[in-house]
Motif scaffolding. Structure first.
Motif, PDB file in Angstrom:
ATOM      1  N   GLU A  52       0.847  -1.102   0.071  1.00 25.03           N
ATOM      2  CA  GLU A  52       0.044   0.118  -0.166  1.00 25.03           C
ATOM      3  C   GLU A  52       0.620   1.365   0.038  1.00 25.03           C
ATOM      4  O   GLU A  52       0.647   2.255  -0.616  1.00 25.03           O
ATOM      5  CB  GLU A  52      -0.985   0.083   1.221  1.00 25.03           C
ATOM      6  N   HIS A  53       1.998   1.281   0.732  1.00 22.09           N
ATOM      7  CA  HIS A  53       2.931   2.396   0.887  1.00 22.09           C
ATOM      8  C   HIS A  53       3.840   2.281  -0.183  1.00 22.09           C
ATOM      9  O   HIS A  53       4.508   3.369  -0.526  1.00 22.09           O
ATOM     10  CB  HIS A  53       3.731   2.478   2.028  1.00 22.09           C
ATOM     11  N   SER A  54       4.224   1.179  -0.813  1.00 24.64           N
ATOM     12  CA  SER A  54       5.247   1.279  -1.791  1.00 24.64           C
ATOM     13  C   SER A  54       5.015   0.265  -2.942  1.00 24.64           C
ATOM     14  O   SER A  54       5.374  -0.844  -3.174  1.00 24.64           O
ATOM     15  CB  SER A  54       6.633   0.734  -1.140  1.00 24.64           C
ATOM     16  N   PRO A  55       4.006   0.677  -3.651  1.00 27.91           N
ATOM     17  CA  PRO A  55       3.271  -0.196  -4.743  1.00 27.91           C
ATOM     18  C   PRO A  55       4.259  -0.567  -5.908  1.00 27.91           C
ATOM     19  O   PRO A  55       3.786  -1.013  -6.703  1.00 27.91           O
ATOM     20  CB  PRO A  55       2.246   0.552  -5.333  1.00 27.91           C
TER      21      PRO A  55
END
Lengths: 257, 324
Positions: free
Chosen positions: B154-157
Motif C-alpha cells: 500500500e505504501h510502496s506499490p
C-alpha cells in the motif's frame, strides 16, 4: 615581409620554478581540498516520510502501467486503469490531502526547500572563496609576468585569453601570462582531478552543480503532486492499448517453422 | 554448475555453489578492506571500493546458508563498524543473522519483537518490513504475512520483490486470482521478464485446469516467455502441458461454442487447433533436444538446473508411454 620576425624574450629560468609550478600546484591542491570540503559540507538527504514515499511510488506505478500496459490482458488492464484514474482524480495517494487545491506555499517559508538552497549556497561559497583568494594572490605577486611560450602558433583571437594582465599590443600570442595560466588551470584541471580523485569528484563547479539537485525532474519540491497525478490520469485515459500476447502463438509457430 | 561469483550471485543459487562461495570467507576475512594507517594516509592507501562491501554482503548470506556462523558474525561486525549500527541495510542484515541463528519458535518470536520495535521508531525502513514478513512466514503464519505485505505494498506499490512474494503466498493458499493480480504487477515493472511470464502462466494453468479461456491464456503466456527466451526449459515444459490439455478441449467443438459468454471473450478468441498442435510438437522436440544436450554434457547447456532437466525427461518418458 617574407618571414615573420620571431620574437624572443629572454626569461629568467627561475620563472618556471617560482611562478608556473607554484600556481599549478596550488590549483591542484585547492581542487582536492575543495573536494573533501564538499564531502564534509554535504548534509545527508532528508528522509522521506511514509506518506511521501507512497505518493511518489504511486505515481511511478501509474507511469509503469502506462508504459508497460501491453503485457496485461484487456480485462485486467481496464480494471487497473479505472482504479488508477479514479484514485488519481480523487487524490487518494496524496501525502497531504488537506493541501489539495491550495496554492503552493512560498518556497522561502518551506524549511525543506530552504535546506536545498543552503546546500547550493555552500557549494557556491566553497567555489567562490578560494577562487577570489587565489586570484588576489596571483594579482598581488605575479601580475605582468610572461611565464611560458606555447610550442605552437595561434591566431590573435587568443590574445585576450592568454595574455590577460599584460598590456603589450605587439607581443606574439604564443606568450602566456601568469594570470592567464591561472585561468587555464582553473578550467582545464578536470581530467587531473578525475585521475586523482575518481570520476565523480566535486572539485570543479560543473560537476558540483549537477550534484546539487539530483532527480529534481521527477517530483521536485517545486512541483505540485496533485497536478502530476491529474496529468498522469489524463495520460492513462488517452492511452492507446494493445495486448502483446495477441497472436503470440502464431508468431511463435512462424518463428520456429 | 554455473560460475560462482561473489559480486553478483544469482537470485537462487544451488547448494554446492553457495558452499563454494562461503568457502572463500577465510581468504576475504584475512585482509581488511579498510586501511589501518592513521587518517590522512588511510585516504591515500585504502583498497576499499563499493564492490568490496557487496562482496561482504553476499558472503554473509552464503556463509549463513552453509552454517558458517562464525564467519558470518565477523563479516557482520565489519559491516557494523564501517557503516554504523543504525544503517538500514546493516539492521536488516543483522536481522537475517539473528533469524538464521534462532532455533526455536520462541527465539524467532524475539527477533520478531525486535523488528516491531525498529518499525515503531522508523516506519520507513522497508528492508526491516520485509524481514518481518519473512519471520511471519517461517513462524507459519501466512495470513499475517499476507496482511503485512499488503500494508507494505500500500505504501510502496512498485516493490517488485514484495509483489512476487505476495503472489507466492496467495498461490500457496490457493487464492489464484489474487496471485495472478500480483504477478501482473510484477510484469508491469519488468515487462520482459520471461520467468515472471512463465510463473503467471503456471498460475493460470493451476487455477482452473479445465476452462478453455484460462488454459489459452496460460498457453499464451508460456508462448510469450519462450518468445523472450528461446531456450527456456520451464517455458517449453509448461507449453507442452498446457497444449496437451488444450487439444482435447479444442477438438471438442461443443466446448468451443459454449464459451461464447462475454466474460471469457475478454481474453481474445481461443487459439486454433492446428497452431496448438504445432506448438505441442515444437515443445516436445525442444525438450528432447535440451535433455539430449544436457545428457551429453554439452558445455553450453551445463547451466541448467538438474532437477528441471530430470522433470523434463520424466514428462517426455510419460508421454512416450502413452503413445505406445
Amino acid at each position: 615581409m617574407a618571414q615573420p620576425i620571431v620574437q624572443t624574450i629572454h626569461r629568467d629560468p627561475a620563472l618556471f620554478w617560482w611562478i608556473l609550478l607554484p600556481i599549478t600546484v596550488v590549483m591542484v591542491l585547492t581542487g582536492i581540498l575543495r573536494h573533501y570540503a564538499m564531502i564534509l559540507l554535504q548534509t545527508a538527504p532528508k528522509k522521506q516520510t511514509l506518506p511521501q514515499i507512497r505518493q511518489q511510488r504511486s505515481l511511478v506505478r501509474g507511469i509503469n502501467l502506462r508504459t508497460n500496459a501491453r503485457v496485461l490482458p484487456p480485462a485486467s488492464f481496464q480494471a487497473r486503469k479505472a482504479f488508477m484514474v479514479s484514485a488519481y482524480q480523487e487524490g487518494k495517494f496524496l501525502a497531504d490531502p488537506e493541501a489539495r487545491g491550495k496554492p503552493r506555499p512560498n518556497p522561502m517559508s518551506d524549511p525543506a526547500a530552504m535546506e536545498g538552497m543552503m546546500g547550493m549556497m555552500k557549494g557556491n561559497m566553497a567555489m567562490m572563496v578560494p577562487q577570489t583568494l587565489i586570484m588576489g594572490w596571483i594579482n598581488a605577486f605575479f601580475s605582468g609576468f610572461v611565464i611560458m611560450k606555447l610550442p605552437f602558433p595561434l591566431t590573435p583571437q587568443f590574445k585576450s585569453m592568454l595574455q590577460s594582465g599584460v598590456g603589450t599590443r605587439d607581443l606574439d600570442v604564443r606568450w602566456v601570462s601568469s594570470l592567464s595560466w591561472y585561468f587555464l588551470t582553473l578550467f582545464g584541471l578536470q581530467p587531473v582531478y578525475n585521475f586523482i580523485l575518481g570520476s565523480n569528484n566535486s572539485a570543479t563547479q560543473s560537476t558540483q552543480q549537477m550534484a546539487a539537485n539530483p532527480g529534481a525532474g521527477m517530483m521536485g519540491p517545486e512541483q505540485d503532486p496533485d497536478k502530476l497525478f491529474l496529468s498522469e490520469a489524463e495520460n492513462l485515459e488517452v492511452l492507446e492499448y494493445r495486448w502483446v500476447l495477441e497472436g503470440v502463438e502464431d508468431r511463435l509457430v512462424a518463428k520456429f517453422a | 554448475m554455473s560460475h560462482a561469483n561473489l559480486l553478483a550471485p544469482p537470485s537462487s543459487i544451488p547448494p554446492p555453489t553457495a558452499l563454494s562461495l562461503s568457502q572463500k570467507a577465510p581468504l576475504i576475512l584475512s585482509s581488511s578492506p579498510t586501511s589501518s594507517l592513521p587518517w590522512p594516509l588511510s585516504l591515500l592507501f585504502s583498497r576499499e571500493s563499493p564492490e568490496s562491501w557487496t562482496i561482504h554482503e553476499n558472503l554473509l548470506l552464503s556463509s549463513l546458508r552453509t552454517g558458517d556462523d562464525k564467519a558470518a558474525r565477523q563479516i557482520l561486525d565489519r559491516l557494523t563498524t564501517r557503516f554504523g549500527a543504525a544503517n538500514e541495510r546493516v539492521v536488516a542484515l543483522r536481522g537475517i543473522y539473528e533469524e538464521a541463528l534462532a532455533t526455536t519458535p520462541a527465539e524467532l518470536e524475539k527477533v520478531f519483537q525486535g523488528y516491531e520495535k525498529i518499525l515503531r521508531e522508523d516506519p520507513t525502513n522497508l528492508a526491516v518490513r520485509k524481514r518481518r514478513v519473512a519471520v511471519l512466514k517461517s513462524l507459519g503464519r501466512p495470513a499475517d504475512a499476507i496482511t503485512a505485505l499488503t500494508v507494505l505494498l500500500e505504501h510502496s506499490p512498485t516493490d517488485l520483490e514484495a509483489w512476487a512474494e505476495l503472489g507466492e503466498l496467495y498461490a500457496a493458499q490457493g487464492l489464484w486470482s489474487q496471485a495472478i493480480f500480483c504477478l501482473e504487477e510484477v510484469l508491469l515493472v519488468l515487462p520482459n521478464a520471461w520467468s515472471a511470464h512463465a510463473q503467471l502462466a503456471t498460475l493460470y494453468y493451476l487455477s482452473t485446469p479445465s476452462s478453455l479461456s484460462t488454459l489459452s491464456l496460460s498457453l499464451r503466456y508460456f508462448c510469450r516467455s519462450i518468445e523472450l527466451n528461446d531456450s527456456y526449459l520451464r517455458g517449453y515444459y509448461g507449453l507442452k502441458l498446457a497444449s496437451q490439455k488444450l487439444i482435447p478441449l479444442l477438438s471438442d467443438s461443443t466446448s468451443v461454442k459454449r464459451n461464447n459468454n462475454p466474460e471469457e471473450e475478454e481474453a481474445g478468441p481461443p487459439p486454433k487447433l492446428a497452431t496448438v498442435k504445432k506448438l505441442e510438437e515444437l515443445a516436445t522436440s525442444k525438450l528432447a533436444e535440451i535433455v539430449r544436450q544436457y545428457g551429453a554434457g554439452n558445455k553450453g547447456w551445463a547451466g541448467l538446473d538438474e532437477a528441471e532437466v530430470i522433470a523434463a525427461r520424466a514428462l517426455l518418458d510419460r508421454d512416450g508411454k502413452m503413445e505406445r
